[in-house]
Scaffold this active site. Structure first.
Site, PDB file in Angstrom:
ATOM      1  N   CYS A  32       0.829  -1.202   0.000  1.00 50.04           N
ATOM      2  CA  CYS A  32       0.000   0.000   0.000  1.00 50.04           C
ATOM      3  C   CYS A  32       0.873   1.266   0.000  1.00 50.04           C
ATOM      4  O   CYS A  32       1.570   1.546   0.976  1.00 50.04           O
ATOM      5  CB  CYS A  32      -0.922  -0.019   1.210  1.00 50.04           C
ATOM      6  SG  CYS A  32      -1.801   1.514   1.520  1.00 50.04           S
ATOM      7  N   CYS A  35      -0.019   3.871   2.738  1.00 57.35           N
ATOM      8  CA  CYS A  35       0.419   3.371   4.047  1.00 57.35           C
ATOM      9  C   CYS A  35       1.872   3.760   4.297  1.00 57.35           C
ATOM     10  O   CYS A  35       2.244   4.194   5.401  1.00 57.35           O
ATOM     11  CB  CYS A  35       0.270   1.849   4.115  1.00 57.35           C
ATOM     12  SG  CYS A  35      -1.417   1.234   3.942  1.00 57.35           S
TER      13      CYS A  35
END
Length: 331
Positions: A32, A35
């Protein structure tokens, strides 16, 4: 070294939730991009604000900890969740540094004010509480007052002994020196009838998050003439049933958790065992069935003096309906 705790299992996460007043969790994935972008902000907050037992920052890899992600319905990364006393209070979806910073720092200020006041809210509310055989961990409370006593259904109960409601009595058991029962009154404990097995259906007035069950069983001293009773040993626990489980059904039905109590689990002074539950399996509990499959010893009957439930409260349910949440096993 970063104070951030990397969660390794559902049990690990349950332990952290029960040991810290406030828990901040970053649900992320290695693949991600957002993230990774917000990770330095999260680590900075963790370094600045982490305080043992008060504020704990955790990270949950949703690819390796799929059970936890499923339990909390994580569908987007990153997702940040804030827990107070083991209960979700805020959820932030997406990489929003400003929202995350504001939410966490506000909680840190609240925690600081609570410390200055001398006690956490959970500790302050303990005055005047019901008798407990063992202590309640920080962040949780005795939720036994949420038991719907009108809906109780116990199978194989000896009617000559105590009433089923007596195990939820808030007073110290009389067998522990709390005074004698009045003449003609039933005992303030229950016993099984034809054999050692008991089936206890306990509905709640609201959905609860259960952390543990405190089970008190006072065994009379040898020579008192009551040598046939024994303590519960094997427990099979079912959640969110609409009615009691039959004994034959319980043998074939997968349970939410099975526990085998050992002699060392019982507190010598209070005759109480703390039954630790798999917290992620007991997040939205509207009812619980405790099947005492057998007892510890050579006796013929199982005895229970008190049952206390420890956890956090939830939303009130419609008392006219007791719906099953998920499948029959609560999985």
């Amino acid at each position: 070294m970063s104070p951030t705790v990397h969660i390794t299992s559902p049990q690990h996460f349950s332990q952290v939730l029960s040991s810290s007043r406030i828990v901040v969790t970053d649900f992320y994935a290695d693949w991600c991009g957002p993230c990774k972008a917000i990770a330095p902000v999260y680590e900075q907050l963790s370094t600045q604000l982490s305080r043992p037992g008060t504020i704990t920052f955790t990270k949950v890899n949703t690819d390796t900890q799929k059970e936890i992600a499923q339990t909390y319905n994580i569908t987007a990364m990153p997702t940040f969740m804030i827990f107070k006393a083991g209960r979700e209070t805020k959820r932030i979806r997406g990489a929003d540094p400003k929202a995350l910073d504001q939410a966490v720092k506000q909680l840190a200020q609240e925690a600081g004010r609570a410390d200055e006041g001398g006690a956490a809210a959970g500790e302050a509310s303990s005055s005047g509480a019901a008798w407990l055989g063992v202590g309640v961990p920080r962040g949780y409370v005795d939720v036994t007052d949420q038991v719907d006593v009108l809906g109780l259904d116990f199978l194989n109960l000896d009617g000559e002994k105590g009433d089923k409601r007596t195990v939820f009595d808030g007073n110290k058991p009389s067998s522990l020196g709390a005074g004698k029962r009045k003449d003609g009154a039933k005992n303030d404990w229950i016993e099984s009838d034809t054999d050692e097995q008991l089936m206890l259906f306990v509905p709640f007035q609201s959905t609860l998050k259960l952390h543990s069950i405190h089970l008190t069983s006072v065994i009379p001293a040898e020579g008192t003439g009551d040598d046939e009773v024994m303590r519960p040993k094997t427990l099979k626990i079912f959640t969110n049933r609409s009615t009691v489980v039959g004994f034959d059904e319980a043998d074939d039905l997968p349970c939410t958790q099975e526990i085998e109590l050992k002699e060392s689990d019982w507190d010598a002074k209070t005759a109480t065992a703390k039954v630790e539950l798999r917290y992620v399996k007991f997040q939205n509990v509207s009812s619980i069935v405790i099947f005492v499959a057998d007892g510890e010893g050579e006796g013929e009957k199982t005895r229970i003096d008190r049952l206390r439930f420890v956890g956090t409260g939830g939303e009130k349910r419609d008392m006219g309906k007791l719906e099953k949440i998920g499948d029959e096993q609560g999985e």
